[in-house]
Design an enzyme around this catalytic site. Structure first.
Site, short mmCIF file in Angstrom:
data_model
loop_
_atom_site.label_atom_id
_atom_site.label_comp_id
_atom_site.label_asym_id
_atom_site.label_seq_id
_atom_site.Cartn_x
_atom_site.Cartn_y
_atom_site.Cartn_z
N THR A 133 0.82 -1.20 0.00
CA THR A 133 0.00 0.00 0.00
C THR A 133 0.86 1.25 0.00
OG1 THR A 133 -0.01 -0.13 2.38
CG2 THR A 133 -1.90 -1.03 1.26
N ARG A 190 9.76 0.28 -0.18
CA ARG A 190 10.71 1.04 0.63
C ARG A 190 11.93 0.19 0.91
NH1 ARG A 190 6.63 3.54 5.09
NH2 ARG A 190 5.23 4.47 3.57
N SER A 218 7.93 8.06 3.12
CA SER A 218 7.00 8.63 4.10
C SER A 218 7.71 9.17 5.34
CB SER A 218 5.95 7.58 4.46
OG SER A 218 4.96 8.16 5.26
N HIS A 219 7.39 8.59 6.49
CA HIS A 219 7.90 9.09 7.77
C HIS A 219 9.22 8.44 8.16
CE1 HIS A 219 5.33 5.65 8.03
NE2 HIS A 219 6.04 5.26 9.07
N ASP A 278 4.61 14.73 8.42
CA ASP A 278 5.70 13.78 8.21
C ASP A 278 6.49 14.06 6.94
OD1 ASP A 278 3.83 12.93 6.34
OD2 ASP A 278 4.44 10.83 6.52
N ASP A 308 6.56 13.03 3.79
CA ASP A 308 5.90 13.32 2.52
C ASP A 308 4.59 14.10 2.69
OD1 ASP A 308 4.71 11.12 3.73
OD2 ASP A 308 4.00 10.30 1.83
N ASP A 324 1.69 13.50 4.35
CA ASP A 324 0.33 12.95 4.45
C ASP A 324 -0.12 12.74 5.90
OD1 ASP A 324 2.00 10.81 4.83
OD2 ASP A 324 1.05 9.50 3.33
N ARG A 325 0.83 12.73 6.84
CA ARG A 325 0.44 12.54 8.24
C ARG A 325 0.41 13.86 8.99
NH1 ARG A 325 3.24 7.18 10.78
NH2 ARG A 325 2.54 5.75 9.17
N THR A 345 -6.01 -1.79 7.94
CA THR A 345 -4.99 -0.75 7.96
C THR A 345 -4.49 -0.44 6.54
OG1 THR A 345 -4.29 -1.32 10.17
CG2 THR A 345 -2.64 -0.27 8.77
N GLU A 375 -6.95 7.17 10.21
CA GLU A 375 -6.28 6.05 10.87
C GLU A 375 -5.64 6.55 12.15
OE1 GLU A 375 -4.41 2.97 8.12
OE2 GLU A 375 -3.73 4.85 7.28
N LYS A 408 -4.14 10.38 2.46
CA LYS A 408 -4.35 11.17 3.66
C LYS A 408 -3.60 12.48 3.48
CE LYS A 408 -0.91 8.24 5.85
NZ LYS A 408 -1.01 6.78 5.89
N ARG A 425 2.73 -4.20 16.54
CA ARG A 425 1.93 -3.09 17.04
C ARG A 425 0.83 -3.64 17.95
NH1 ARG A 425 4.26 0.69 14.07
NH2 ARG A 425 4.28 0.66 11.78
C1 G1P Z 1 1.60 2.23 8.96
C2 G1P Z 1 0.35 2.66 9.68
C3 G1P Z 1 -0.82 2.63 8.72
C4 G1P Z 1 -0.51 3.51 7.51
C5 G1P Z 1 0.80 3.08 6.89
C6 G1P Z 1 1.22 4.01 5.76
O1 G1P Z 1 1.45 0.92 8.48
O2 G1P Z 1 0.08 1.86 10.80
O3 G1P Z 1 -1.96 3.08 9.39
O4 G1P Z 1 -1.53 3.42 6.56
O5 G1P Z 1 1.84 3.08 7.87
O6 G1P Z 1 1.44 5.31 6.22
P1 G1P Z 1 2.02 -0.35 9.26
O7 G1P Z 1 3.50 -0.12 9.45
O8 G1P Z 1 1.31 -0.40 10.57
O9 G1P Z 1 1.71 -1.51 8.37
ZN ZN Z 2 3.70 9.77 4.94
#
Ligand code: G1P
Ligand code: ZN
Length: 546
Positions: free
Chosen positions: A21, A25, A116-117, A280, A282, A284-285, A347, A366, A379, A499
């Protein structure tokens, strides 16, 4: 200019991690080691049925290797016959801005260069994500096809030409392809003006409203400066860490209390401004804070759902709302009170895409600091910050007042997530496997002070396309409405991340001002009894608590 056909050794760039999704990475140096990126991009193009005659959007969060990757992708797109690539100036585009640009320009898709983050830099992470024509992340059918293609790819195509000038807006030709360099911020800022009344927000800053926006040396800096400081007249310096840097200045651009600790300290301090926010890598958070007050993302979603009608773009009300399964049920209570359908999805943002496209929901979110609406198909961090700002200005309440009033109306879902990072993969899998095997017999059992009301491994049936997703997280629901959820992260790059999600509901008449970790102690104890996290992993405390 010659179109080079370079033979590629079939590679499996994924090694235990499919592009999911959130795209693919990896350590940045893995991507930078040719022909790793090249193979992955050609596999992506091939899996899409080629890019001949297509228009793509391209940009990323400014992290190390982003510009080099953009040049390689442009030359490959040209050699593969693409008609046009719309690139953010400097190879910059936040994820929500890329989603918007794909939709605005009717592009066939887009490539977002970001992890991303995750931290950036030569020793840190890089990523590539493909988004579809609706502006949303590629569905599993597409990412599976990309993965399959990486295994049997035999060649890739690249144009032998000079780099494009990505610093100057305008059009240049690369072989038969047009490279259109656009300002990365303007179209996005214009979209925000259609959703929020900038004149009203401007008035608040004029009357002394104070805000701190921490962009964490990542992509939202230029967006936040344009929106808050230039268009809304917030004091200059409102945006801190506003210059995107290849290594994010050494910051870990994940907006949570652990990593955004500078902002946390300021907001908990004596001279805290009215409102604080961070985003974050990129963009989106988001995390939002008031003076002396932290807003959990699950509560944030609920507050936004309860008050969205105060913003210009949502004055007609919401079509419905959606949350990911591990996100607290705070928003469910708002939905119930307003007569809205609340969807519970696995998720990952892609599950919201179908609901948004079909017009079933307007708002979704989320627990992982992601909130958004149907204005894009990702997001959107700054959008959420503007929503909050709009609600604060319209109600005249402080963040803490708003939260307290919300809990007095709907009750409070105490909530926390505990992350155990970089666990040995086998250890994490056996912990999950053993708990999964026990689920069926848990019903009715006493676990510490709690009694199990139900337990399952979450499965989802998409109401739009009928697709099924199995094994999306272990849920143990206790009598009285509290619960724990366990799942393994799908986005980590090192070992396995476990998690543990903890939730406890207290009604409007109950004690609404407990410390969340204390309020959740019975659930934390039950989780240890059931999953033996400390016993099996030796970890006495989580690495990150949010
Ligand atoms: C994590 C977050 C999830 C989010 C994803 C992408 O995924 O928990 O909500 O959509 O990053 O930003 P996870 O590492 O838990 O699979
Ligand atoms: Zn991000």
């Amino acid at each position: 200019m010659t179109r080079h056909t370079i033979s590629a050794t079939p590679t499996q760039p994924i090694e235990g991690q499919k592009p999911g999704t959130s795209g693919l990475r990896k350590k940045a140096k893995v991507f930078a080691n040719a022909p790793y990126l090249e193979n992955f991009i050609q596999a992506t193009f091939d899996a899409l049925g080629g890019v001949e005659g297509k228009t793509l959007v391209l940009g990323g969060d400014g992290r190390w290797f982003g510009v080099e990757a953009a040049q390689i992708i442009l030359k490959m797109a040209a050699a593969n016959g693409a008609e046009r690539v719309i690139v953010g100036q400097g190879a910059w585009l936040s994820t929500p801005a890329a989603s918007h640009l794909i939709r605005l320009r009717g592009a066939d898709g887009g490539l977002i260069l970001s992890a991303s983050h995750n931290p950036g830099g030569p020793e840190e992470d890089f990523g590539v994500k493909y988004n579809m024509a609706n502006g949303g992340p590629a569905p599993e059918s597409v990412t599976d096809a990309i993965f399959a293609r990486t295994k049997d790819i035999t060649q890739y195509f690249v144009l032998d030409c000079a780099d494009a000038d990505l610093q100057t807006c305008g059009e240049v030709q690369m072989g038969g392809m047009t490279v259109e360099v656009v300002d990365p911020v303007h179209a996005y800022a214009d979209l925000m003006e259609t959703l929020f009344d900038f004149n009203v927000l401007k008035g608040a800053f004029k009357s002394g409203f104070k805000m701190r926006m921490d962009s964490m040396c990542a992509i939202t800096g230029p967006y936040a400066r344009e929106i808050f400081e230039n268009r809304l007249g917030a004091a200059s310096g409102t945006v801190v860490h506003g210059d995107p840097l290849p290594d994010f200045g050494g910051m870990h651009p994940d907006p949570n209390p652990t990593w955004a600790h500078e902002l946390m300290a300021e907001m908990m301090g004596a001279d805290a401004p009215d409102f604080g926010a961070a985003s974050d890598g990129d963009g989106d958070r988001n995390m939002v804070l008031g003076a002396g007050c932290y807003v959990s993302p699950s509560d944030s979603l609920a507050v936004l759902a309860a008050n969205a009608h105060l913003a210009k773009g949502y004055a007609q009300g919401l079509k419905g709302v959606a949350r990911s399964m591990p996100t607290s049920a705070a928003v469910d209570r708002v939905a119930q009170a307003k007569g809205l359908t609340c969807y519970e999805t696995p998720t990952g943002w892609k599950f919201f895409g179908n609901l948004l496209d079909a017009g079933h929901v307007t708002l979704c979110g989320e627990e992982s600091f992601g909130t958004g609406s149907d204005h894009v198909r990702e997001k959107d961090g700054l959008w959420a910050v503007l929503m909050w700002l709009n609600i604060l200005v319209s109600t005249g309440k402080s963040v803490s007042q708003l939260l307290e009033d919300h809990w007095k109306t709907y009750g409070r879902n105490y909530y926390s997530r505990h992350d155990f990072e970089a666990l040995p993969i086998d250890q994490a899998n056996s912990l999950m496997g053993d708990l999964r095997a026990k689920l069926a017999e848990l019903k009715g059992q006493q676990i510490g002070d709690l009694v199990v009301a139900d337990a399952d491994d979450f499965a989802y049936l998409d109401p739009v396309d009928g697709s099924k997703s199995q094994s999306q997280g272990l849920r143990i629901l206790f009598e009285g409405g509290s619960r724990i959820v366990l799942r393994l992260s799908g986005t980590g790059t090192e070992g396995a991340t476990l998690r543990l999600y903890l939730e406890r509901y207290v009604g409007p008449e109950g004690d609404l001002s407990l410390d969340p970790q204390l309020a959740l102690k019975p659930m934390i104890d039950a989780a240890e009894m059931l999953a033996e996290i400390t016993k099996r992993t030796g970890r006495v405390a989580p690495d990150v608590i949010t």
